[in-house]
Design a protein around this motif. Structure first.
Motif, PDB file in Angstrom:
ATOM      1  N   PHE A 381       0.829  -1.213   0.000  1.00 19.96           N
ATOM      2  CA  PHE A 381       0.000   0.000   0.000  1.00 19.96           C
ATOM      3  C   PHE A 381       0.860   1.259   0.000  1.00 19.96           C
ATOM      4  O   PHE A 381       0.670   2.159  -0.826  1.00 19.96           O
ATOM      5  CB  PHE A 381      -0.928  -0.004   1.223  1.00 19.96           C
ATOM      6  N   PHE A 382       1.831   1.319   0.904  1.00 16.81           N
ATOM      7  CA  PHE A 382       2.651   2.531   0.987  1.00 16.81           C
ATOM      8  C   PHE A 382       3.614   2.657  -0.193  1.00 16.81           C
ATOM      9  O   PHE A 382       3.927   3.774  -0.619  1.00 16.81           O
ATOM     10  CB  PHE A 382       3.400   2.567   2.319  1.00 16.81           C
ATOM     11  N   MET A 383       4.075   1.534  -0.738  1.00 13.77           N
ATOM     12  CA  MET A 383       4.884   1.618  -1.960  1.00 13.77           C
ATOM     13  C   MET A 383       4.064   2.223  -3.096  1.00 13.77           C
ATOM     14  O   MET A 383       4.575   3.035  -3.886  1.00 13.77           O
ATOM     15  CB  MET A 383       5.381   0.227  -2.355  1.00 13.77           C
ATOM     16  N   THR A 384       2.795   1.829  -3.181  1.00 17.25           N
ATOM     17  CA  THR A 384       1.905   2.390  -4.198  1.00 17.25           C
ATOM     18  C   THR A 384       1.743   3.890  -3.988  1.00 17.25           C
ATOM     19  O   THR A 384       1.857   4.688  -4.928  1.00 17.25           O
ATOM     20  CB  THR A 384       0.525   1.703  -4.134  1.00 17.25           C
ATOM     21  N   VAL A 385       1.482   4.281  -2.741  1.00 12.34           N
ATOM     22  CA  VAL A 385       1.278   5.697  -2.422  1.00 12.34           C
ATOM     23  C   VAL A 385       2.508   6.519  -2.774  1.00 12.34           C
ATOM     24  O   VAL A 385       2.407   7.573  -3.431  1.00 12.34           O
ATOM     25  CB  VAL A 385       0.926   5.859  -0.923  1.00 12.34           C
ATOM     26  N   PHE A 386       3.687   6.051  -2.378  1.00 10.57           N
ATOM     27  CA  PHE A 386       4.899   6.845  -2.605  1.00 10.57           C
ATOM     28  C   PHE A 386       5.329   6.839  -4.073  1.00 10.57           C
ATOM     29  O   PHE A 386       5.865   7.842  -4.561  1.00 10.57           O
ATOM     30  CB  PHE A 386       6.032   6.360  -1.704  1.00 10.57           C
ATOM     31  N   MET A 387       5.091   5.734  -4.786  1.00 10.90           N
ATOM     32  CA  MET A 387       5.399   5.737  -6.219  1.00 10.90           C
ATOM     33  C   MET A 387       4.532   6.755  -6.957  1.00 10.90           C
ATOM     34  O   MET A 387       5.014   7.523  -7.798  1.00 10.90           O
ATOM     35  CB  MET A 387       5.181   4.342  -6.817  1.00 10.90           C
ATOM     36  N   PHE A 388       3.225   6.782  -6.628  1.00  9.87           N
ATOM     37  CA  PHE A 388       2.351   7.785  -7.250  1.00  9.87           C
ATOM     38  C   PHE A 388       2.713   9.184  -6.774  1.00  9.87           C
ATOM     39  O   PHE A 388       2.597  10.154  -7.528  1.00  9.87           O
ATOM     40  CB  PHE A 388       0.891   7.485  -6.941  1.00  9.87           C
ATOM     41  N   GLY A 389       3.155   9.274  -5.509  1.00 12.52           N
ATOM     42  CA  GLY A 389       3.583  10.571  -4.986  1.00 12.52           C
ATOM     43  C   GLY A 389       4.816  11.113  -5.682  1.00 12.52           C
ATOM     44  O   GLY A 389       5.012  12.335  -5.764  1.00 12.52           O
ATOM     45  N   LEU A 390       5.664  10.216  -6.183  1.00 12.20           N
ATOM     46  CA  LEU A 390       6.822  10.630  -6.967  1.00 12.20           C
ATOM     47  C   LEU A 390       6.438  10.913  -8.422  1.00 12.20           C
ATOM     48  O   LEU A 390       6.971  11.836  -9.055  1.00 12.20           O
ATOM     49  CB  LEU A 390       7.898   9.543  -6.943  1.00 12.20           C
TER      50      LEU A 390
END
Length: 540
Positions: A381-390
């Motif tokens: 979940f957090f990998m998804t969030v941070f990848m989209f955040g980048l």
């Protein structure tokens, strides 16, 4: 309901944490320390290889590895790793974990040294030799995955098994860090001892003859930690679970574990004989019974590891390209060749210290409290969030004043990869399959992960190239650009969350309870099945 509990296995499950647990972690973990060093240290020297060997050889861009060469150098070890995982995973179930455990380490030591001694009269010859030895290096590394995971899970007690297996894998973080530190030290020594001019007209202007020693020393250093643990790996006894449940030798299993645990253990040969004739202890990997009992489990472990490694390895192997794209690394004309190695390694060390290493050890600390399922789902979940955040505000991050923010987000992605699926995908396949198929199934799962890594490594190199020919590396076709590549990696992580539902929670249960080897044939359920059955039986 459990039947015919073997005394030796009960003793292992109930054993208090002892010195032999930590010894096993170090012995098995040093293999992963070496694995990570060897796999990821190549990222620190690929630019240097381009400057040394592709300056005046008709390269599309002088001083840069041609696309196909870059793919080979970065990806060939992953291909070898995939082959080694399948081969040694199968061999570990056929011959025993210990019999082939030292062989993987010997291959890694030999291939590490040979990689640094790569030879040839032409640049093509040197790179071809390097790729040949790195394939075999990967082959040895691949064998370490199923064997180390299986050995540690079969040695551990059921209450802290997750932490022990995760600690073995966490040594990867130290391997990545050590690789960066060695690269820093070697490049610093050579940069001060042999002053090279800045990159001005062409790549040759930034080189000194001694630059060729830099990448060779860095790659050969990977042999040292593996060689130091070879003797102790040979001294380890075979695991009791293999000896009792697969080799059917209760006496030897009891004898080995009596020495390890320093307690008297009854052989229980009659119980071993009763277990050996049960139908649910004899089905093969390609049988209908395996598909019914563990088919979805294997699909779950393979798909989640596959999806994770697409994102994880593409990000790790091509950190230098990501740093260059946001302007954190200066252009080559502002650095000599050896100093460029220093700058790339410095970036790797910072990410390892801030994100990679802490993430691994958060998993070790919490996996037996939070459970594998929760940590894996949270990590994806957090990998998804941070990848989209980048990715979504990518143009914002490329501005000079926002680069620190980009690096923080990037480090957090690695933190939740390691405090998440990068650790749990390694742990779970070593727990949920029967002893006679455990190493094989772990090898298949990890090989699926390496297939994802190969796609990530090869695909990222092309996909991250800009559509604008003036902004992409010479010789590469048009890609979708770094921004949309990060979006794709975010979607990949999101898919990982859904496939996690196929993987069972193994916290606090014995290996035999999870695999059904000492039961009447009932199998453990996936998390989705558990939730469904819980809802059906909930009181109203």
């Amino acid at each position: 309901m459990a039947r015919d509990e073997l005394g030796v296995l009960t003793a292992l499950d109930a054993a208090k944490t002892q010195w032999y647990h930590f010894t096993a972690i170090i012995i098995a973990g040093m293999g992963f320390f070496t694995d990570a060093y060897d796999l990821f240290s190549i990222a620190n020297v690929t630019k240097l290889l381009g400057r040394i060997y592709y300056t005046h050889q008709g390269a599309p861009k002088p001083g840069t590895l041609p696309p196909k060469v870059s793919l080979a150098v970065n990806g060939v070890a992953l291909c070898g790793t995939l082959a080694g995982q399948l081969f040694f995973g199968w061999l570990g179930d056929k011959m025993g974990r210990k019999k082939v455990y030292g062989l993987t380490l010997a291959i890694m030591v030999f291939a590490s040294i040979a990689s640094g001694l790569s030879f040839g009269h032409t640049p093509k010859g040197v790179v071809t030799t390097l790729c040949f030895f790195r394939f075999w290096l990967g082959f040895g590394i691949g064998g370490d995955y199923p064997l180390s995971a299986t050995i540690m899970s079969e040695y551990a007690n059921k209450k802290t098994r997750g932490a022990f297996v995760a600690a073995v894998f966490a040594m990867q973080g130290f391997g990545i860090l050590f690789g960066g530190i060695v690269s820093l030290l070697v490049s610093t020594i050579f940069d001060h001892a042999y002053k090279a001019p800045a990159y001005e007209v062409d790549a040759a202007a930034s080189l000194v003859p001694e630059a060729d020693y830099v990448w060779r020393i860095i790659l050969m250093f990977g042999a040292l930690p593996a060689a130091l643990t070879f003797y102790w790996r040979m001294k380890m006894p075979e695991t009791a679970r293999y000896t009792a449940l697969v080799a059917r030798n209760a006496k030897q299993a009891a004898l080995d574990m009596s020495k390890v645990l320093q307690v008297e253990i009854a052989p229980d040969q009659d119980k071993v004989d009763r277990l050996s004739v049960r139908e649910n202890n004899n089905f093969g990997l390609f049988s209908k019974q395996f598909v019914r009992r563990h088919g979805l489990h294997l699909v779950g472990t393979c798909t989640t590891w596959f999806l994770l490694d697409i994102a994880y390895y593409s990000s790790n192997l091509f950190q230098k390209d990501i740093y260059t794209s946001i302007g954190w690394l200066p252009p080559p004309k502002e650095m000599n060749a050896i100093h460029e190695v220093f700058r790339v390694a410095k970036a790797q060390v910072l990410i390892a210290l801030c994100g990679t290493v802490p993430g691994y050890w958060f998993t070790v600390a919490f996996i037996d409290h939070l459970g594998r399922f929760f940590i894996q789902l949270m990590g994806f979940f957090f990998m998804t969030v941070f990848m989209f955040g980048l990715a979504i505000p990518y143009d914002h991050w490329t501005r000079k004043e926002n680069r620190v923010g980009f690096l923080v987000m990037y480090a957090l992605t690695f933190f939740f990869a390691n405090f998440g699926p990068n650790a749990t995908t390694f742990v779970v396949p070593a727990e949920i399959f029967p002893a006679r198929l455990r190493s094989t199934c772990h090898g298949i799962s990890s090989a699926a992960g390496k297939a994802g890594a190969i796609i990530g490594a090869f695909g990222f190199l092309y996909a991250s190239q800009s559509k604008d020919p003036t902004k992409r590396d010479a010789g590469y076709p048009a890609g979708i650009g770094m921004k949309y590549t990060l979006v794709v990696l975010g979607v990949t992580n999101c898919l990982g969350m859904f496939f996690t539902l196929l993987v069972p929670e193994s916290k606090g249960k014995s290996l035999e309870e999870l695999s059904g080897e000492n039961e009447d044939g009932t199998s453990y359920e996936t998390n989705a099945e558990q939730q469904s059955n819980s809802n059906k039986t909930a009181p109203v």
